[in-house]
Every structure is written in C-alpha cells, then in structure tokens.
Motif scaffolding. Sequence first.
Motif, mmCIF file in Angstrom:
data_model
loop_
_atom_site.group_PDB
_atom_site.id
_atom_site.type_symbol
_atom_site.label_atom_id
_atom_site.label_comp_id
_atom_site.label_asym_id
_atom_site.label_seq_id
_atom_site.Cartn_x
_atom_site.Cartn_y
_atom_site.Cartn_z
ATOM 1 N N UNK A 36 -13.905 -5.211 59.029
ATOM 2 C CA UNK A 36 -12.522 -4.863 58.707
ATOM 3 C C UNK A 36 -12.274 -5.076 57.212
ATOM 4 N N UNK A 37 -12.787 -6.164 56.669
ATOM 5 C CA UNK A 37 -12.626 -6.417 55.236
ATOM 6 C C UNK A 37 -13.318 -5.333 54.412
ATOM 7 N N UNK A 38 -14.468 -4.872 54.876
ATOM 8 C CA UNK A 38 -15.177 -3.805 54.164
ATOM 9 C C UNK A 38 -14.338 -2.523 54.154
ATOM 10 N N UNK A 39 -13.703 -2.237 55.278
ATOM 11 C CA UNK A 39 -12.836 -1.056 55.362
ATOM 12 C C UNK A 39 -11.670 -1.179 54.378
ATOM 13 N N UNK A 40 -11.063 -2.360 54.323
ATOM 14 C CA UNK A 40 -9.954 -2.592 53.396
ATOM 15 C C UNK A 40 -10.444 -2.497 51.954
ATOM 16 N N UNK A 41 -11.610 -3.074 51.674
ATOM 17 C CA UNK A 41 -12.163 -3.032 50.322
ATOM 18 C C UNK A 41 -12.462 -1.596 49.889
ATOM 19 N N UNK A 42 -13.047 -0.809 50.793
ATOM 20 C CA UNK A 42 -13.342 0.591 50.488
ATOM 21 C C UNK A 42 -12.064 1.356 50.163
ATOM 22 N N UNK A 43 -11.029 1.161 50.969
ATOM 23 C CA UNK A 43 -9.753 1.837 50.745
ATOM 24 C C UNK A 43 -9.155 1.426 49.400
ATOM 25 N N UNK A 44 -9.189 0.137 49.104
ATOM 26 C CA UNK A 44 -8.606 -0.336 47.848
ATOM 27 C C UNK A 44 -9.422 0.123 46.635
ATOM 28 N N UNK A 45 -10.736 0.189 46.760
ATOM 29 C CA UNK A 45 -11.548 0.690 45.655
ATOM 30 C C UNK A 45 -11.254 2.157 45.381
ATOM 31 N N UNK A 46 -11.021 2.928 46.430
ATOM 32 C CA UNK A 46 -10.623 4.327 46.248
ATOM 33 C C UNK A 46 -9.258 4.405 45.554
ATOM 34 N N UNK A 47 -8.360 3.530 45.957
ATOM 35 C CA UNK A 47 -7.022 3.529 45.370
ATOM 36 C C UNK A 47 -7.061 3.126 43.901
ATOM 37 N N UNK A 48 -7.840 2.103 43.572
ATOM 38 C CA UNK A 48 -7.885 1.643 42.179
ATOM 39 C C UNK A 48 -8.574 2.681 41.294
ATOM 40 N N UNK A 49 -9.474 3.472 41.850
ATOM 41 C CA UNK A 49 -10.095 4.559 41.085
ATOM 42 C C UNK A 49 -9.066 5.644 40.764
ATOM 43 N N UNK A 50 -8.146 5.862 41.692
ATOM 44 C CA UNK A 50 -7.104 6.873 41.500
ATOM 45 C C UNK A 50 -5.941 6.329 40.673
ATOM 46 N N UNK A 51 -5.609 5.072 40.855
ATOM 47 C CA UNK A 51 -4.473 4.440 40.175
ATOM 48 C C UNK A 51 -4.940 3.193 39.417
ATOM 49 N N UNK A 52 -5.767 3.350 38.381
ATOM 50 C CA UNK A 52 -6.324 2.184 37.681
ATOM 51 C C UNK A 52 -5.287 1.346 36.941
ATOM 52 N N UNK A 53 -4.115 1.906 36.691
ATOM 53 C CA UNK A 53 -3.078 1.184 35.956
ATOM 54 C C UNK A 53 -1.938 0.732 36.864
ATOM 55 N N UNK A 54 -2.228 0.594 38.130
ATOM 56 C CA UNK A 54 -1.215 0.126 39.083
ATOM 57 C C UNK A 54 -1.490 -1.356 39.363
ATOM 58 N N UNK A 55 -0.560 -2.196 38.960
ATOM 59 C CA UNK A 55 -0.751 -3.649 39.035
ATOM 60 C C UNK A 55 -1.035 -4.136 40.452
ATOM 61 N N UNK A 56 -0.241 -3.719 41.419
ATOM 62 C CA UNK A 56 -0.416 -4.236 42.781
ATOM 63 C C UNK A 56 -1.719 -3.761 43.402
ATOM 64 N N UNK A 57 -2.136 -2.543 43.095
ATOM 65 C CA UNK A 57 -3.413 -2.048 43.614
ATOM 66 C C UNK A 57 -4.556 -2.905 43.057
ATOM 67 N N UNK A 58 -4.510 -3.210 41.770
ATOM 68 C CA UNK A 58 -5.523 -4.079 41.177
ATOM 69 C C UNK A 58 -5.495 -5.470 41.801
ATOM 70 N N UNK A 59 -4.304 -5.996 41.962
ATOM 71 C CA UNK A 59 -4.140 -7.329 42.553
ATOM 72 C C UNK A 59 -4.706 -7.371 43.976
ATOM 73 N N UNK A 60 -4.344 -6.400 44.797
ATOM 74 C CA UNK A 60 -4.838 -6.379 46.181
ATOM 75 C C UNK A 60 -6.351 -6.160 46.226
ATOM 76 N N UNK A 61 -6.882 -5.414 45.270
ATOM 77 C CA UNK A 61 -8.331 -5.211 45.206
ATOM 78 C C UNK A 61 -9.025 -6.526 44.856
ATOM 79 N N UNK A 62 -8.414 -7.313 43.994
ATOM 80 C CA UNK A 62 -8.948 -8.646 43.700
ATOM 81 C C UNK A 62 -8.958 -9.526 44.935
ATOM 82 N N UNK A 63 -7.861 -9.532 45.667
ATOM 83 C CA UNK A 63 -7.771 -10.364 46.873
ATOM 84 C C UNK A 63 -8.828 -9.966 47.894
ATOM 85 N N UNK A 64 -8.978 -8.659 48.136
ATOM 86 C CA UNK A 64 -9.925 -8.229 49.172
ATOM 87 C C UNK A 64 -11.358 -8.593 48.778
#
Length: 180
Positions: A36-64
């Motif tokens: 499940x964590x891998x699924x969340x990490x994959x989703x967040x990595x895709x999001x941070x690639x699309x939105x690299x300047x979005x603070x919360x996306x970066x933050x959540x990617x750090x947490x995962x």
Amino acid sequence: MNDKIINNTDKTNLQLLLDKAIELREEGRAKQDQDILKEARTLLLEMVATYPDHAEVNYQTGIVHDNSGYSKEAIPYYVRALELGLTKQDLQRCLLGLGSTYRALGYYPEAIETLRRGVTEFPEHRGLQIFYSMALYNSKNYKQAMEIALTNLMETTSDENLQYFKRGISYYAQHLDETW
C-alpha cells in the motif's frame, strides 16, 4: 508549475489525487503494509513530477518515503516543501519529519537546526521538543536534552509519584550539574 496558473479543474483533480495518496499512505502506515505504501509512493512521485513546485505534494512525498523506510530519499522533498511554504499544521509536521529523519540518519547538526526552528516557531508542540531533546542528546548536549525531556515530562504527567516530587524534579531539571 506555479499554483497560480493551475486552473480550478486542475486544482480539484490535484486535491482529489492528493487526498487519495494521503489516504493510501495513512492506511499503509497503519497496517505497516509496504504494498500500500508503494502504491501511495508511486502516486505521489507521479504528482511531484507533474507539480514540482507544489509544497504539499512535496511534503506528502517526503512523508511517504519516510513511512516506506526510504528516509534519506525523503529529505529533498521535505526541504523543497519548506522552501515553497506550508500551512502552519503542515509546517510543524514537516519540520518534525525532516528533523527526526536527519537525527535518525546521524545528521545531528542538521537535526538540531531544523528542530530548533520547530520549537522556536511552535514552542507548544511537545513532539518537536522531544525530538529536539533527542538530537541534543545525540550531539552530547546531555544537560540541555535532559532539561527539555524532564520539563516536558513534568508538564504532562499525571503520575502521582512524579507529581509528589514535581517541585524538586522541575528544579533539578535546570540544575542537573549542581551539588549541595
């Protein structure tokens, strides 16, 4: 991509994706389920690639990454999130996450700097104080570490035996090296 040029539909889709990723991360963390964590990490990595300047996306990617056992990889995401700016609640948690990650990896000066910022900006946050205390301990600042830990203990405990000695323990917390 700057948040100001993301249209409302993109913002709604982004928030839905972010909510889904957070839900997955929380579930994976609670169940200690790496799939499940891998699924969340994959989703967040895709999001941070699309939105690299979005603070919360970066933050959540750090947490995962932290939740998945990839603490070293979490650091750049936490740092980027701090650079971009976070809400008060996310800022508290990001400073705690980054500071505790630095500490766990043995980067004690960085841990102390990050956690000191946290306790300065959020002096009421007990988690930040305790992790700061641990980082100080790791840096051989034993007296300051014990003072913070003992003060937090005495301000939060309901244990009758400790409460009976509260005045003495609170005094000694600030005078550990003194003898009479």
